[in-house]
Each structure stands twice: as structure tokens, then as C-alpha cells.
Design a protein around this motif. Structure first.
Motif, mmCIF file in Angstrom:
data_model
loop_
_atom_site.group_PDB
_atom_site.id
_atom_site.type_symbol
_atom_site.label_atom_id
_atom_site.label_comp_id
_atom_site.label_asym_id
_atom_site.label_seq_id
_atom_site.Cartn_x
_atom_site.Cartn_y
_atom_site.Cartn_z
ATOM 1 N N UNK A 148 6.772 5.799 66.436
ATOM 2 C CA UNK A 148 6.894 5.767 68.063
ATOM 3 C C UNK A 148 6.719 4.373 68.536
ATOM 4 N N UNK A 149 5.853 3.594 67.976
ATOM 5 C CA UNK A 149 5.362 2.445 68.424
ATOM 6 C C UNK A 149 6.678 1.450 68.256
ATOM 7 N N UNK A 150 7.469 1.532 67.356
ATOM 8 C CA UNK A 150 8.515 0.949 66.986
ATOM 9 C C UNK A 150 9.724 1.153 68.083
ATOM 10 N N UNK A 151 9.754 2.511 68.376
ATOM 11 C CA UNK A 151 10.666 2.933 69.357
ATOM 12 C C UNK A 151 10.402 2.370 70.711
ATOM 13 N N UNK A 152 9.333 1.913 71.019
ATOM 14 C CA UNK A 152 9.288 1.253 72.553
ATOM 15 C C UNK A 152 10.420 0.247 72.615
ATOM 16 N N UNK A 153 10.748 -0.391 71.735
ATOM 17 C CA UNK A 153 11.885 -1.821 71.800
ATOM 18 C C UNK A 153 13.305 -0.871 71.769
ATOM 19 N N UNK A 178 -0.627 1.454 72.929
ATOM 20 C CA UNK A 178 -1.186 2.614 72.258
ATOM 21 C C UNK A 178 -0.699 4.006 73.114
ATOM 22 N N UNK A 179 -0.719 3.691 74.488
ATOM 23 C CA UNK A 179 -0.710 4.697 75.307
ATOM 24 C C UNK A 179 0.881 5.021 75.327
ATOM 25 N N UNK A 180 1.662 4.264 75.328
ATOM 26 C CA UNK A 180 3.118 4.354 75.570
ATOM 27 C C UNK A 180 3.648 5.278 74.303
ATOM 28 N N UNK A 181 2.962 4.658 72.948
ATOM 29 C CA UNK A 181 3.607 5.005 71.718
ATOM 30 C C UNK A 181 3.047 6.570 71.559
ATOM 31 N N UNK A 182 2.062 6.982 72.013
ATOM 32 C CA UNK A 182 1.210 8.055 71.469
ATOM 33 C C UNK A 182 2.146 9.031 72.712
ATOM 34 N N UNK A 193 3.204 7.585 64.119
ATOM 35 C CA UNK A 193 2.796 6.647 65.364
ATOM 36 C C UNK A 193 3.529 5.629 65.229
ATOM 37 N N UNK A 194 3.503 4.859 64.066
ATOM 38 C CA UNK A 194 4.157 3.558 64.043
ATOM 39 C C UNK A 194 5.637 3.629 64.459
ATOM 40 N N UNK A 201 -3.370 12.432 54.887
ATOM 41 C CA UNK A 201 -3.188 13.018 56.383
ATOM 42 C C UNK A 201 -3.265 12.023 57.229
ATOM 43 N N UNK A 202 -3.870 10.765 56.982
ATOM 44 C CA UNK A 202 -3.837 9.516 57.863
ATOM 45 C C UNK A 202 -2.687 8.876 57.707
ATOM 46 N N UNK A 203 -1.948 8.913 56.600
ATOM 47 C CA UNK A 203 -0.553 8.237 56.483
ATOM 48 C C UNK A 203 0.412 8.893 57.111
ATOM 49 N N UNK A 204 0.254 10.346 56.957
ATOM 50 C CA UNK A 204 1.239 11.193 57.690
ATOM 51 C C UNK A 204 1.254 10.582 59.355
ATOM 52 N N UNK A 205 0.074 10.824 59.878
ATOM 53 C CA UNK A 205 -0.068 10.472 61.419
ATOM 54 C C UNK A 205 0.377 9.019 61.595
ATOM 55 N N UNK A 206 -0.164 8.198 60.889
ATOM 56 C CA UNK A 206 0.377 6.562 61.073
ATOM 57 C C UNK A 206 1.812 6.280 61.019
#
Length: 206
Positions: free
Chosen positions: A67-72, A14-18, A64-65, A56-61
Motif C-alpha cells: 500500500x505504501x508503494x502504491x502511493x506513487x 503511514x496514514x495514507x498507506x493505512x 502495508x508495504x 503474522x507480522x510479515x503478512x501484515x507488513x
């Protein structure tokens, strides 16, 4: 619970994706605080919210997702999932993070959070907004900021500028920004004049 089941990797992911999502430097804290105040939190996607808040939540998520996927992106093993202990979990990578994401978003975007008792139907507010003052990272969950980030991603996708080959964001929902609106408006205007000119030619012919 997510951290307990995943050896602390839930917090790290979570921290890395954020950090990636907001482009935060390494010396800036990137893990939004979630106080243990005795209140209840949503789990297993058991929540409801007004349509406007949901959008708004969908836009945020979505961001975020991505960015999370971008960790790889630079990983030698794109199928690796740091939050999976079994083959089944690998097929649903990050599900534990995502089911808790709504709590982080609702808490830090100053949404009122209530618990509905499934047996009695009684409604009880959780983590009151007043008690959150001084804890919320509201600047990161501001709708104006998120909208701007969403439009930047949409513009990049519309221009076929993908930061990497397996870019996830365009696959998670609608791609729309001001440029698309203007292009569609110009196209409607052009079609309108084409029809008008056609009618005028037909009128002169008659």
C-alpha cells in the motif's frame, strides 16, 4: 523521531498507506494512536518474537508495504521518496517507517511487549495490554481479516491480475491461497491415477 526528521511526512505516509490498505474513506481516521506513556519502543529493527507472531507480522507488513508503494502509482516520478533527504536514503525509501511498523503492529494486535536491558538482562513489560484498552485498533490487526486480505492478493497474483504494472506485493514473498492448494491437490490426484494406470498396464502385459 521519524516525523521530526522528515517534516511530518512520516505520519502522512503511514496514514495514507493505512487508508489504501484497508480501503478507508477520507472521513475515517487512518492513523492508529501510539500513546506517549513513557514506555520504550523498538528501533532499528532490534526486536525478537515467536515464529507464529513473526509470520503474522510479515503478512501484515507485506500488505502495508504494498500500500505504501502504491502511493506513487499515479505519480509522475516513481523514484521519488517523500521520506528521503539524501541519495542514500532514497535507495532505502521508507526505512524509517518500516523500522517503526513493528511497534504499531505489536501494540494494536495486543501483543505483550517487553524490554530486555542489554546490560543486566532484566526484563520489563512495556505498554501493558491492560493499559492499552480503549486505544487499540484491534479490528484492523485481526488475524482473520489479514489472512483474508492476503488470500485476496494471492488470488489476484495467481490470476495475473495486477492492479498496476509495478505491483510490489507478489515480489515480497510467497503467493498462496486456497485455489493453489486445490490445484496442487488435483495435480497430485491426477499423477496418482496415472501411476496406477501405468502399473496396471504393465501387470497385464506381463
Amino acid at each position: 523521531m521519524c516525523d521530526i526528521l522528515n517534516g511530518g511526512n512520516c505520519r502522512n505516509a503511514f496514514q495514507d498507506a493505512f487508508r489504501i490498505m484497508y480501503g478507508l474513506p477520507s472521513h475515517i481516521e487512518a492513523l492508529p494512536p501510539m500513546p506517549e506513556d513513557g514506555g520504550k519502543w523498538s528501533a532499528l529493527h532490534s526486536w525478537v518474537m515467536p515464529t507464529s507472531s513473526f509470520l503474522e507480522f510479515v503478512m501484515f507488513s507485506r500488505i502495508f508495504v504494498d500500500a505504501l508503494d502504491g502511493l506513487h502509482v499515479n505519480s509522475s516520478n516513481r523514484t521519488h521518496c517523500i521520506l528521503a533527504n539524501s541519495t542514500m536514503e532514497k535507495q532505502h525509501c521508507y526505512c524509517r517507517v518500516l523500522e517503526l511498523l513493528v511497534n504499531v503492529w505489536a501494540y494494536h494486535s495486543a501483543r505483550q511487549m517487553v524490554y530486555i536491558n542489554p546490560h543486566s538482562g532484566a526484563v520489563e513489560e512495556q505498554h501493558s495490554v491492560e493499559q492499552r484498552k480503549g486505544y487499540m485498533w484491534a479490528k484492523y490487526f485481526n488475524m482473520t481479516l489479514l489472512k483474508s486480505m492476503d488470500e485476496d492478493l494471492a488470488e489476484a497474483a495467481d490470476d495475473n491480475y495486477h492492479p498496476y504494472e509495478t505491483w510490489l506485493w507478489p515480489l515480497t514473498g510467497e503467493i498462496y491461497w486456497q485455489g493453489i492448494y486445490e490445484r496442487e491437490r488435483e495435480e497430485r490426484y491426477r499423477q496418482k491415477w496415472t501411476r496406477r494406470e501405468r502399473r496396471e498396464r504393465n501387470y497385464r502385459t506381463e
